[in-house]
Design a protein around this motif. Structure first.
Motif, PDB file in Angstrom:
ATOM      1  N   PHE A 111      17.570 -25.906  -4.285  1.00  0.00           N
ATOM      2  CA  PHE A 111      16.374 -25.198  -3.990  1.00  0.00           C
ATOM      3  C   PHE A 111      15.509 -25.813  -2.934  1.00  0.00           C
ATOM      4  CE2 PHE A 111      17.110 -24.571  -8.810  1.00  0.00           C
ATOM      5  CZ  PHE A 111      17.239 -23.156  -8.590  1.00  0.00           C
ATOM      6  N   TYR A 112      15.895 -27.170  -2.365  1.00  0.00           N
ATOM      7  CA  TYR A 112      15.056 -27.467  -1.279  1.00  0.00           C
ATOM      8  C   TYR A 112      15.839 -27.887   0.049  1.00  0.00           C
ATOM      9  CZ  TYR A 112      12.177 -28.941  -5.223  1.00  0.00           C
ATOM     10  OH  TYR A 112      11.507 -28.767  -6.343  1.00  0.00           O
ATOM     11  N   LEU A 113      16.958 -27.085   0.259  1.00  0.00           N
ATOM     12  CA  LEU A 113      17.848 -26.973   1.266  1.00  0.00           C
ATOM     13  C   LEU A 113      16.818 -26.525   2.483  1.00  0.00           C
ATOM     14  CD1 LEU A 113      21.251 -25.514   0.353  1.00  0.00           C
ATOM     15  CD2 LEU A 113      20.645 -28.087   0.991  1.00  0.00           C
ATOM     16  N   VAL A 114      15.917 -25.494   2.298  1.00  0.00           N
ATOM     17  CA  VAL A 114      15.109 -24.823   3.443  1.00  0.00           C
ATOM     18  C   VAL A 114      14.159 -25.887   3.812  1.00  0.00           C
ATOM     19  CG1 VAL A 114      13.652 -23.007   4.145  1.00  0.00           C
ATOM     20  CG2 VAL A 114      15.496 -22.432   2.762  1.00  0.00           C
ATOM     21  N   THR A 115      13.403 -26.519   2.753  1.00  0.00           N
ATOM     22  CA  THR A 115      12.357 -27.543   3.010  1.00  0.00           C
ATOM     23  C   THR A 115      12.974 -28.714   3.810  1.00  0.00           C
ATOM     24  OG1 THR A 115      11.226 -27.006   0.993  1.00  0.00           O
ATOM     25  CG2 THR A 115      10.769 -29.175   1.939  1.00  0.00           C
ATOM     26  N   VAL A 116      14.088 -29.135   3.306  1.00  0.00           N
ATOM     27  CA  VAL A 116      14.728 -30.287   4.193  1.00  0.00           C
ATOM     28  C   VAL A 116      14.992 -29.960   5.503  1.00  0.00           C
ATOM     29  CG1 VAL A 116      16.623 -31.870   4.086  1.00  0.00           C
ATOM     30  CG2 VAL A 116      15.374 -31.522   2.168  1.00  0.00           C
ATOM     31  N   ALA A 117      15.593 -28.692   5.754  1.00  0.00           N
ATOM     32  CA  ALA A 117      15.748 -28.328   7.111  1.00  0.00           C
ATOM     33  C   ALA A 117      14.467 -28.125   7.939  1.00  0.00           C
ATOM     34  CB  ALA A 117      16.722 -27.181   6.954  1.00  0.00           C
TER      35      ALA A 117
ATOM     36  N   MET B 127      19.423 -21.831   6.925  1.00  0.00           N
ATOM     37  CA  MET B 127      19.255 -22.119   5.114  1.00  0.00           C
ATOM     38  C   MET B 127      18.566 -21.038   4.528  1.00  0.00           C
ATOM     39  SD  MET B 127      20.766 -25.109   4.738  1.00  0.00           S
ATOM     40  CE  MET B 127      22.009 -23.872   5.596  1.00  0.00           C
ATOM     41  N   LEU B 128      17.734 -20.290   5.179  1.00  0.00           N
ATOM     42  CA  LEU B 128      16.976 -19.306   4.602  1.00  0.00           C
ATOM     43  C   LEU B 128      18.168 -18.115   4.250  1.00  0.00           C
ATOM     44  CD1 LEU B 128      13.953 -18.842   6.405  1.00  0.00           C
ATOM     45  CD2 LEU B 128      13.970 -19.243   4.122  1.00  0.00           C
ATOM     46  N   VAL B 129      18.942 -17.883   5.165  1.00  0.00           N
ATOM     47  CA  VAL B 129      20.069 -16.911   4.854  1.00  0.00           C
ATOM     48  C   VAL B 129      20.981 -17.530   3.971  1.00  0.00           C
ATOM     49  CG1 VAL B 129      21.897 -15.720   6.003  1.00  0.00           C
ATOM     50  CG2 VAL B 129      19.846 -15.724   7.233  1.00  0.00           C
ATOM     51  N   CYS B 130      21.527 -18.745   3.937  1.00  0.00           N
ATOM     52  CA  CYS B 130      22.306 -19.214   3.080  1.00  0.00           C
ATOM     53  C   CYS B 130      21.983 -19.245   1.493  1.00  0.00           C
ATOM     54  CB  CYS B 130      23.003 -20.410   3.486  1.00  0.00           C
ATOM     55  SG  CYS B 130      23.786 -20.700   4.997  1.00  0.00           S
ATOM     56  N   ARG B 131      20.488 -19.464   1.296  1.00  0.00           N
ATOM     57  CA  ARG B 131      19.895 -19.561   0.067  1.00  0.00           C
ATOM     58  C   ARG B 131      19.568 -18.259  -0.530  1.00  0.00           C
ATOM     59  NH1 ARG B 131      19.301 -21.030  -3.643  1.00  0.00           N
ATOM     60  NH2 ARG B 131      17.307 -21.259  -3.997  1.00  0.00           N
ATOM     61  N   ASN B 132      19.844 -17.244   0.287  1.00  0.00           N
ATOM     62  CA  ASN B 132      19.395 -15.623  -0.257  1.00  0.00           C
ATOM     63  C   ASN B 132      20.855 -15.157  -0.264  1.00  0.00           C
ATOM     64  OD1 ASN B 132      19.073 -12.831  -0.213  1.00  0.00           O
ATOM     65  ND2 ASN B 132      16.798 -13.695  -0.616  1.00  0.00           N
ATOM     66  N   LYS B 133      21.124 -14.920  -1.396  1.00  0.00           N
ATOM     67  CA  LYS B 133      22.696 -14.192  -1.595  1.00  0.00           C
ATOM     68  C   LYS B 133      22.752 -12.835  -0.876  1.00  0.00           C
ATOM     69  CE  LYS B 133      23.721 -17.001  -5.479  1.00  0.00           C
ATOM     70  NZ  LYS B 133      22.448 -17.630  -5.634  1.00  0.00           N
ATOM     71  N   ALA B 134      21.653 -12.048  -1.049  1.00  0.00           N
ATOM     72  CA  ALA B 134      21.534 -10.709  -0.346  1.00  0.00           C
ATOM     73  C   ALA B 134      21.547 -10.873   1.028  1.00  0.00           C
ATOM     74  CB  ALA B 134      20.217 -10.030  -0.808  1.00  0.00           C
ATOM     75  N   GLN B 135      20.901 -11.695   1.564  1.00  0.00           N
ATOM     76  CA  GLN B 135      20.923 -11.968   2.970  1.00  0.00           C
ATOM     77  C   GLN B 135      22.405 -12.621   3.535  1.00  0.00           C
ATOM     78  OE1 GLN B 135      18.860 -10.841   5.260  1.00  0.00           O
ATOM     79  NE2 GLN B 135      17.531 -10.053   3.425  1.00  0.00           N
ATOM     80  N   THR B 136      23.028 -13.406   2.866  1.00  0.00           N
ATOM     81  CA  THR B 136      24.280 -13.975   3.202  1.00  0.00           C
ATOM     82  C   THR B 136      25.308 -12.668   3.228  1.00  0.00           C
ATOM     83  OG1 THR B 136      23.736 -16.084   2.074  1.00  0.00           O
ATOM     84  CG2 THR B 136      26.068 -15.232   2.573  1.00  0.00           C
TER      85      THR B 136
END
Length: 251
Positions: free
Chosen positions: A83-89, A105-114
């Motif tokens: 949940f905090y990958l984008v924040t940390v990046a 990270m935003l793309v990777c965290r969102n399965k639709a965008q991935t």
């Protein structure tokens, strides 16, 4: 003075606490930022410094880090919670530290965008669709087919991941006279959708291909076993009358 290695929250399986200890073994001084220290069993035993703040607020994290920690002593910022990958990046980029690009990270965290990025790059992957409204489900199922897997775009840990299946089939060939039990099944726990594609008067067949299906049921549950049970119960309670009463089977 030992360099600081910052951790923003953690998973709750225990490996996050192991990461804090490993950081110490490698000569770093770990600092754990969290909104609820009591959430983590074994945190006190790690002996690391704990800073309490609103970790869901990037500004709150920035303020806490700036106030409590010397910037030139921070060697890295990381997390063991998806949940905090984008924040940390984002924080790592702002401090000029090694890390993943926030946009990636935003793309990777969102399965639709991935999925969309993979499709754009012509990377082979299973068929997929992005559903934003419940009314889109029937057409999506027609396009994707069943069984399929449904999952939220930005959750983790397999939360709310659902196996969807349950084709409605005729047990014999003939003319469909009526369908019973649909509304009752729709009110059952865990039943997300019931679609009947056949109509009274239609010619129905013992299934030989996908076009012989009479409809489908989508169910969900907390576990695979619960989902499977709900699905079978639902299908068993939908009755197709084809010259004589024939219960739907399921696959």
């Amino acid at each position: 003075m030992k360099k600081l290695l910052l951790f923003v929250e953690s998973n709750t399986t225990g490996t996050g606490m192991i990461a804090l200890k490993k950081a110490q073994e490698r000569g770093f001084s770990p600092v754990f930022l969290t909104s609820k220290p009591e959430r983590y069993a074994g945190l006190a035993e790690t002996g690391c410094r704990v800073l309490v703040c609103d970790t869901n607020s990037l500004d709150a994290l920035r303020t806490t880090i700036k106030k409590e920690l010397p910037a030139d002593q921070i060697a890295g910022i990381m997390t063991t919670s998806e949940f905090y990958l984008v924040t940390v990046a984002t924080l790592a980029e702002e401090y000029g530290l090694p890390g993943n690009p926030p946009e990636a990270m935003l793309v990777c965290r969102n399965k639709a965008q991935t999925r969309l990025r993979l499709a754009k790059a012509n990377v082979a992957q299973p068929r997929f669709a992005i559903i934003r409204k419940a009314k889109e489900i029937p057409e999506t199922v027609k396009a994707i087919g069943l069984p399929c897997v449904v999952k939220p775009t930005d959750d983790s840990g397999s939360n709310d991941v659902k196996l969807c299946s349950g084709f409605l089939l005729s047990g014999k060939e003939g003319t469909l006279q009526k369908v019973e039990g649909v509304e009752e099944v729709r009110s059952m726990p865990g039943i997300r959708n019931v679609t009947i594609s056949a109509r009274a008067g239609d010619r129905v067949y013992i299934p030989q291909n996908a076009y012989h299906r009479l409809g489908y049921v989508i169910a969900s549950g907390g576990t695979y076993a619960q989902t499977e049970y709900r699905l079978k119960e639902a299908v068993d309670n939908i009755v197709f009358t084809v010259k004589e009463q024939v219960e739907a089977s399921w696959r």
